[in-house]
Design a protein around this motif. Structure first.
Motif, PDB file in Angstrom:
ATOM      1  N   THR A 131       0.809  -1.213   0.000  1.00 28.91           N
ATOM      2  CA  THR A 131       0.000   0.000   0.000  1.00 28.91           C
ATOM      3  C   THR A 131       0.844   1.265   0.000  1.00 28.91           C
ATOM      4  O   THR A 131       0.379   2.313  -0.445  1.00 28.91           O
ATOM      5  CB  THR A 131      -0.959   0.005   1.209  1.00 28.91           C
ATOM      6  OG1 THR A 131      -0.211  -0.233   2.404  1.00 28.91           O
ATOM      7  CG2 THR A 131      -2.029  -1.061   1.053  1.00 28.91           C
ATOM      8  N   ALA A 132       2.091   1.205   0.481  1.00 28.71           N
ATOM      9  CA  ALA A 132       2.960   2.390   0.506  1.00 28.71           C
ATOM     10  C   ALA A 132       3.625   2.639  -0.842  1.00 28.71           C
ATOM     11  O   ALA A 132       4.397   3.570  -0.983  1.00 28.71           O
ATOM     12  CB  ALA A 132       4.027   2.246   1.587  1.00 28.71           C
ATOM     13  N   CYS A 133       3.313   1.825  -1.846  1.00 23.59           N
ATOM     14  CA  CYS A 133       3.950   1.943  -3.157  1.00 23.59           C
ATOM     15  C   CYS A 133       3.123   2.754  -4.154  1.00 23.59           C
ATOM     16  O   CYS A 133       3.500   2.858  -5.311  1.00 23.59           O
ATOM     17  CB  CYS A 133       4.213   0.555  -3.728  1.00 23.59           C
ATOM     18  SG  CYS A 133       5.391  -0.392  -2.766  1.00 23.59           S
ATOM     19  N   ASN A 134       2.015   3.312  -3.723  1.00 21.40           N
ATOM     20  CA  ASN A 134       1.162   4.086  -4.625  1.00 21.40           C
ATOM     21  C   ASN A 134       1.494   5.565  -4.537  1.00 21.40           C
ATOM     22  O   ASN A 134       1.761   6.084  -3.461  1.00 21.40           O
ATOM     23  CB  ASN A 134      -0.304   3.854  -4.277  1.00 21.40           C
ATOM     24  CG  ASN A 134      -0.728   2.450  -4.615  1.00 21.40           C
ATOM     25  OD1 ASN A 134      -1.051   2.160  -5.752  1.00 21.40           O
ATOM     26  ND2 ASN A 134      -0.701   1.561  -3.639  1.00 21.40           N
ATOM     27  N   ARG A 135       1.465   6.257  -5.658  1.00 22.18           N
ATOM     28  CA  ARG A 135       1.773   7.690  -5.699  1.00 22.18           C
ATOM     29  C   ARG A 135       0.638   8.516  -5.114  1.00 22.18           C
ATOM     30  O   ARG A 135       0.855   9.495  -4.421  1.00 22.18           O
ATOM     31  CB  ARG A 135       2.023   8.125  -7.152  1.00 22.18           C
ATOM     32  CG  ARG A 135       2.198   9.608  -7.345  1.00 22.18           C
ATOM     33  CD  ARG A 135       3.496  10.169  -6.818  1.00 22.18           C
ATOM     34  NE  ARG A 135       4.591   9.608  -7.573  1.00 22.18           N
ATOM     35  CZ  ARG A 135       5.775   9.306  -7.045  1.00 22.18           C
ATOM     36  NH1 ARG A 135       6.021   9.532  -5.794  1.00 22.18           N
ATOM     37  NH2 ARG A 135       6.719   8.777  -7.767  1.00 22.18           N
ATOM     38  N   VAL A 136      -0.614   8.133  -5.401  1.00 26.57           N
ATOM     39  CA  VAL A 136      -1.785   8.878  -4.938  1.00 26.57           C
ATOM     40  C   VAL A 136      -2.540   8.016  -3.933  1.00 26.57           C
ATOM     41  O   VAL A 136      -2.878   6.867  -4.225  1.00 26.57           O
ATOM     42  CB  VAL A 136      -2.716   9.235  -6.124  1.00 26.57           C
ATOM     43  CG1 VAL A 136      -3.966   9.954  -5.643  1.00 26.57           C
ATOM     44  CG2 VAL A 136      -1.964  10.063  -7.162  1.00 26.57           C
ATOM     45  N   ILE A 137      -2.780   8.580  -2.736  1.00 25.19           N
ATOM     46  CA  ILE A 137      -3.451   7.823  -1.683  1.00 25.19           C
ATOM     47  C   ILE A 137      -4.592   8.671  -1.114  1.00 25.19           C
ATOM     48  O   ILE A 137      -4.386   9.819  -0.731  1.00 25.19           O
ATOM     49  CB  ILE A 137      -2.477   7.430  -0.557  1.00 25.19           C
ATOM     50  CG1 ILE A 137      -1.334   6.561  -1.129  1.00 25.19           C
ATOM     51  CG2 ILE A 137      -3.212   6.701   0.565  1.00 25.19           C
ATOM     52  CD1 ILE A 137      -0.231   6.250  -0.139  1.00 25.19           C
ATOM     53  N   ILE A 138      -5.775   8.076  -1.073  1.00 21.51           N
ATOM     54  CA  ILE A 138      -6.926   8.693  -0.434  1.00 21.51           C
ATOM     55  C   ILE A 138      -7.077   8.006   0.925  1.00 21.51           C
ATOM     56  O   ILE A 138      -7.294   6.795   0.987  1.00 21.51           O
ATOM     57  CB  ILE A 138      -8.232   8.494  -1.247  1.00 21.51           C
ATOM     58  CG1 ILE A 138      -8.073   8.960  -2.687  1.00 21.51           C
ATOM     59  CG2 ILE A 138      -9.418   9.145  -0.552  1.00 21.51           C
ATOM     60  CD1 ILE A 138      -7.892  10.429  -2.869  1.00 21.51           C
ATOM     61  N   LEU A 139      -6.933   8.760   2.006  1.00 21.79           N
ATOM     62  CA  LEU A 139      -7.096   8.205   3.349  1.00 21.79           C
ATOM     63  C   LEU A 139      -8.550   8.356   3.758  1.00 21.79           C
ATOM     64  O   LEU A 139      -9.074   9.464   3.826  1.00 21.79           O
ATOM     65  CB  LEU A 139      -6.197   8.929   4.349  1.00 21.79           C
ATOM     66  CG  LEU A 139      -4.696   8.819   4.097  1.00 21.79           C
ATOM     67  CD1 LEU A 139      -3.929   9.669   5.098  1.00 21.79           C
ATOM     68  CD2 LEU A 139      -4.242   7.368   4.154  1.00 21.79           C
ATOM     69  N   GLY A 140      -9.205   7.259   4.010  1.00 21.01           N
ATOM     70  CA  GLY A 140     -10.622   7.274   4.370  1.00 21.01           C
ATOM     71  C   GLY A 140     -11.409   6.501   3.339  1.00 21.01           C
ATOM     72  O   GLY A 140     -11.375   5.285   3.315  1.00 21.01           O
ATOM     73  N   ALA A 141     -12.099   7.208   2.465  1.00 25.59           N
ATOM     74  CA  ALA A 141     -12.912   6.574   1.432  1.00 25.59           C
ATOM     75  C   ALA A 141     -13.182   7.583   0.331  1.00 25.59           C
ATOM     76  O   ALA A 141     -12.914   8.771   0.499  1.00 25.59           O
ATOM     77  CB  ALA A 141     -14.234   6.082   2.035  1.00 25.59           C
ATOM     78  N   GLU A 142     -13.713   7.113  -0.794  1.00 25.32           N
ATOM     79  CA  GLU A 142     -14.059   8.032  -1.881  1.00 25.32           C
ATOM     80  C   GLU A 142     -15.006   9.114  -1.385  1.00 25.32           C
ATOM     81  O   GLU A 142     -14.820  10.281  -1.637  1.00 25.32           O
ATOM     82  CB  GLU A 142     -14.689   7.275  -3.054  1.00 25.32           C
ATOM     83  CG  GLU A 142     -13.729   6.406  -3.811  1.00 25.32           C
ATOM     84  CD  GLU A 142     -12.774   7.180  -4.712  1.00 25.32           C
ATOM     85  OE1 GLU A 142     -12.940   8.384  -4.907  1.00 25.32           O
ATOM     86  OE2 GLU A 142     -11.849   6.546  -5.230  1.00 25.32           O
ATOM     87  N   SER A 143     -16.078   8.718  -0.700  1.00 25.90           N
ATOM     88  CA  SER A 143     -16.899   9.686   0.019  1.00 25.90           C
ATOM     89  C   SER A 143     -16.572   9.450   1.488  1.00 25.90           C
ATOM     90  O   SER A 143     -16.531   8.329   1.941  1.00 25.90           O
ATOM     91  CB  SER A 143     -18.383   9.509  -0.267  1.00 25.90           C
ATOM     92  OG  SER A 143     -18.740   8.186  -0.457  1.00 25.90           O
ATOM     93  N   ALA A 144     -16.308  10.484   2.186  1.00 29.43           N
ATOM     94  CA  ALA A 144     -15.615  10.479   3.477  1.00 29.43           C
ATOM     95  C   ALA A 144     -15.976   9.338   4.428  1.00 29.43           C
ATOM     96  O   ALA A 144     -17.136   9.003   4.607  1.00 29.43           O
ATOM     97  CB  ALA A 144     -15.853  11.812   4.163  1.00 29.43           C
ATOM     98  N   GLN A 145     -14.927   8.768   5.025  1.00 32.52           N
ATOM     99  CA  GLN A 145     -15.074   7.734   6.045  1.00 32.52           C
ATOM    100  C   GLN A 145     -15.221   8.426   7.408  1.00 32.52           C
ATOM    101  O   GLN A 145     -14.412   9.274   7.778  1.00 32.52           O
ATOM    102  CB  GLN A 145     -13.839   6.825   6.077  1.00 32.52           C
ATOM    103  CG  GLN A 145     -13.864   5.809   7.194  1.00 32.52           C
ATOM    104  CD  GLN A 145     -12.528   5.082   7.373  1.00 32.52           C
ATOM    105  OE1 GLN A 145     -11.536   5.387   6.741  1.00 32.52           O
ATOM    106  NE2 GLN A 145     -12.518   4.118   8.267  1.00 32.52           N
TER     107      GLN A 145
END
Length: 153
Positions: A67-81
Motif C-alpha cells: 500500500t505504501a507503493c502508490n503515488r496517490v493515496i486517499i485516506l478514508g474513502a471516496e466519500s468520506a469515512q
C-alpha cells in the motif's frame, strides 16, 4: 547470492538466478514501477472505536500489494469515512518517495502521517483539513522524516 529488494519492493535479481522466471519477475517489477510512479489507492483507516488507532501502509517485496507503493493515496474513502478519534497512518522507515495524499474522513479529528519508528518530522491534517497534501518521505535510516511540500516554502 540471492536477489535483494529495494525499499519500495522492486526485486534486484542476481545474474544466473531465477532461471525460467525472468519474464514474470521483470513484468512484476515494471508493474511496480508503474504503481510507484502513478498508482492510486483508497486506504480506509482503522476506525475501531474512539481514540487513536494506527493504520500501517506497507511494502510487500516483489508483489503489487504494497500500500505504501502508490503515488496517490486517499485516506478514508471516496466519500468520506467517518472516524471517531484522531488517527495515525504509518509508512516504513526506509521508504523514500513523493506522495499526493488526501484526508477523506469526516469528523473533527486529526490524521497524522509518520514513519513506523523514529522521532523525525510528521505531517498532520488538522481537524477541519480534509484536503490534499504533497508529501515527501526521506527514508533516512536513523531518523526518517515526513515533510509536507508547500508552494513557495
Amino acid at each position: 547470492m540471492a536477489s535483494s529488494y529495494t525499499a519500495l519492493g522492486v526485486e534486484l535479481m542476481v545474474t544466473g538466478e531465477n532461471a525460467g522466471t525472468w519474464g514474470t519477475k521483470t513484468n512484476t517489477n515494471l508493474q511496480l514501477f508503474e504503481q510507484i510512479s502513478g498508482g492510486y489507492l483508497v486506504q480506509t483507516l482503522n476506525a475501531g472505536g474512539t481514540g487513536v488507532n494506527t493504520t500501517a501502509l506497507d511494502v510487500d517485496d516483489g508483489a503489487l500489494t504494497g500500500t505504501a507503493c502508490n503515488r496517490v493515496i486517499i485516506l478514508g474513502a471516496e466519500s468520506a469515512q467517518a472516524i471517531a478519534g484522531n488517527k495515525i497512518v504509518t509508512i516504513p522507515n526506509d521508504v523514500e518517495n513523493f506522495y499526493f495524499i488526501k484526508n477523506s474522513t469526516s469528523g473533527s479529528y486529526t490524521v497524522q502521517l509518520k514513519t513506523e519508528t523514529g522521532s523525525g518530522n510528521t505531517v498532520t491534517w488538522a481537524t477541519g483539513d480534509k484536503g490534499w497534501k504533497i508529501i515527501y518521505a526521506d527514508g533516512a535510516a536513523s531518523n526518517p522524516n515526513i515533510v509536507e511540500i508547500v508552494a513557495g516554502g
